[in-house]
Scaffold this motif. Sequence first.
Motif, PDB file in Angstrom:
ATOM      1  N   LEU A 117      59.473  38.522  36.967  1.00 50.86           N
ATOM      2  CA  LEU A 117      58.142  39.218  36.863  1.00 50.86           C
ATOM      3  C   LEU A 117      57.199  39.006  38.095  1.00 50.86           C
ATOM      4  N   VAL A 118      57.042  37.957  38.252  1.00 49.40           N
ATOM      5  CA  VAL A 118      56.302  37.460  39.634  1.00 49.40           C
ATOM      6  C   VAL A 118      56.807  38.398  40.841  1.00 49.40           C
ATOM      7  N   ALA A 119      58.217  38.439  40.960  1.00 46.58           N
ATOM      8  CA  ALA A 119      58.508  39.182  42.174  1.00 46.58           C
ATOM      9  C   ALA A 119      58.063  40.813  41.951  1.00 46.58           C
ATOM     10  N   TRP A 120      58.416  41.179  40.769  1.00 46.20           N
ATOM     11  CA  TRP A 120      58.061  42.821  40.389  1.00 46.20           C
ATOM     12  C   TRP A 120      56.629  43.008  40.806  1.00 46.20           C
ATOM     13  N   ARG A 121      55.868  42.296  39.793  1.00 46.42           N
ATOM     14  CA  ARG A 121      54.320  42.666  39.953  1.00 46.42           C
ATOM     15  C   ARG A 121      53.919  42.531  41.155  1.00 46.42           C
ATOM     16  N   THR A 122      54.290  41.714  42.300  1.00 44.60           N
ATOM     17  CA  THR A 122      54.025  41.684  43.514  1.00 44.60           C
ATOM     18  C   THR A 122      54.516  42.676  44.505  1.00 44.60           C
ATOM     19  N   ALA A 133      51.874  41.377  24.435  1.00 47.04           N
ATOM     20  CA  ALA A 133      52.632  40.143  24.105  1.00 47.04           C
ATOM     21  C   ALA A 133      53.181  39.625  25.424  1.00 47.04           C
ATOM     22  N   VAL A 134      53.448  40.526  26.487  1.00 45.97           N
ATOM     23  CA  VAL A 134      53.707  39.782  27.907  1.00 45.97           C
ATOM     24  C   VAL A 134      52.647  40.263  28.917  1.00 45.97           C
ATOM     25  N   ARG A 135      52.296  39.170  29.688  1.00 50.30           N
ATOM     26  CA  ARG A 135      50.934  39.584  30.354  1.00 50.30           C
ATOM     27  C   ARG A 135      51.142  39.995  31.830  1.00 50.30           C
ATOM     28  N   CYS A 136      52.500  40.219  32.346  1.00 50.86           N
ATOM     29  CA  CYS A 136      52.844  40.852  33.743  1.00 50.86           C
ATOM     30  C   CYS A 136      53.820  41.983  33.168  1.00 50.86           C
ATOM     31  N   ALA A 137      53.413  43.095  34.318  1.00 47.96           N
ATOM     32  CA  ALA A 137      54.126  44.197  34.201  1.00 47.96           C
ATOM     33  C   ALA A 137      55.643  44.020  34.541  1.00 47.96           C
ATOM     34  N   PRO A 138      56.673  44.532  33.558  1.00 47.04           N
ATOM     35  CA  PRO A 138      57.934  44.229  33.589  1.00 47.04           C
ATOM     36  C   PRO A 138      58.868  45.590  34.339  1.00 47.04           C
ATOM     37  N   PRO A 139      59.756  45.041  34.909  1.00 47.61           N
ATOM     38  CA  PRO A 139      60.484  46.114  35.496  1.00 47.61           C
ATOM     39  C   PRO A 139      61.230  47.120  34.179  1.00 47.61           C
ATOM     40  N   ASP A 140      60.757  48.556  34.389  1.00 48.72           N
ATOM     41  CA  ASP A 140      61.347  49.458  33.326  1.00 48.72           C
ATOM     42  C   ASP A 140      60.473  49.359  32.108  1.00 48.72           C
ATOM     43  N   ASN A 141      59.588  48.808  32.196  1.00 50.39           N
ATOM     44  CA  ASN A 141      58.806  48.276  30.934  1.00 50.39           C
ATOM     45  C   ASN A 141      59.500  47.652  29.868  1.00 50.39           C
TER      46      ASN A 141
END
Length: 250
Positions: free
Chosen positions: A40-45, A135-143
């Motif tokens: 998630l860190v890699a994706w949001r960045t 429920a999850v605080r970072c944007a995830p790939p493909d939601n």
Amino acid sequence: MLPSDSSPRTPEEVVAQAADAASLSVLDARIADCFACPRLVAWRTDIAVTRRAAFRDQEYWGRPVPGWGAADAEIAILGLAPAAHGGNRTGRIFTGDRSGDVLFAALHRAGLANQPTSVSVDDGLQLRHTRIFAAVRCAPPDNKPLPQERDTCAPWVRRELELIKPTLRVVVALGAFAWQAWWPAMTAAYGVRPPVPRPKFGHGAHVSLPGVPDLLGCFHVSQQNTFTGKLTPVMLDGVFARAKALAGLA
């Protein structure tokens, strides 16, 4: 943004930092500084660097998105995760995307928001009696967060519930993912186990258990649901009218 020496970088550090957050402001700051899920860190960045063409001139938030709204909320809205070009861009949940357009228009109609739009953190929007978090605080790939990412983020949800527990009366779960995330969060924050079998998610589903907030199910305000008519403004209005009644606000 690079992690500091105190940034949570493991599930164990998330547990510790969430548990001793003495206030919502402290909790929000710690959430925004979390680096515990490498994917998630890699994706949001990456999203914050590459950006969508329409927002190329904007500086993205690119961090975990804390909860937002009234500290003494009677109603909580639990979502899935921030949108890549919504909350991940603006730094406020459901802000700057089509899902937020639908949600805040409904909250305004219900008298739970002072205006029907949410475009940026400085747009003057205020929530009444309501707090929104994911429920999850970072944007995830493909939601689609992974189960371990959901579980790593769970202590943040638990502590947020504990801090608003004195006034909280109703939780609206937006979608099946939030509905499923509620049960372990409820047990952790309130010490109450869910029924067996667990109640099934559905739009308008209502679960009332002793000692915990009422739970209402609502189809997620995603474009897929709102554009196809699976979720209509009338349906949203019905959920928030019921939430207000259960919270004693009607």
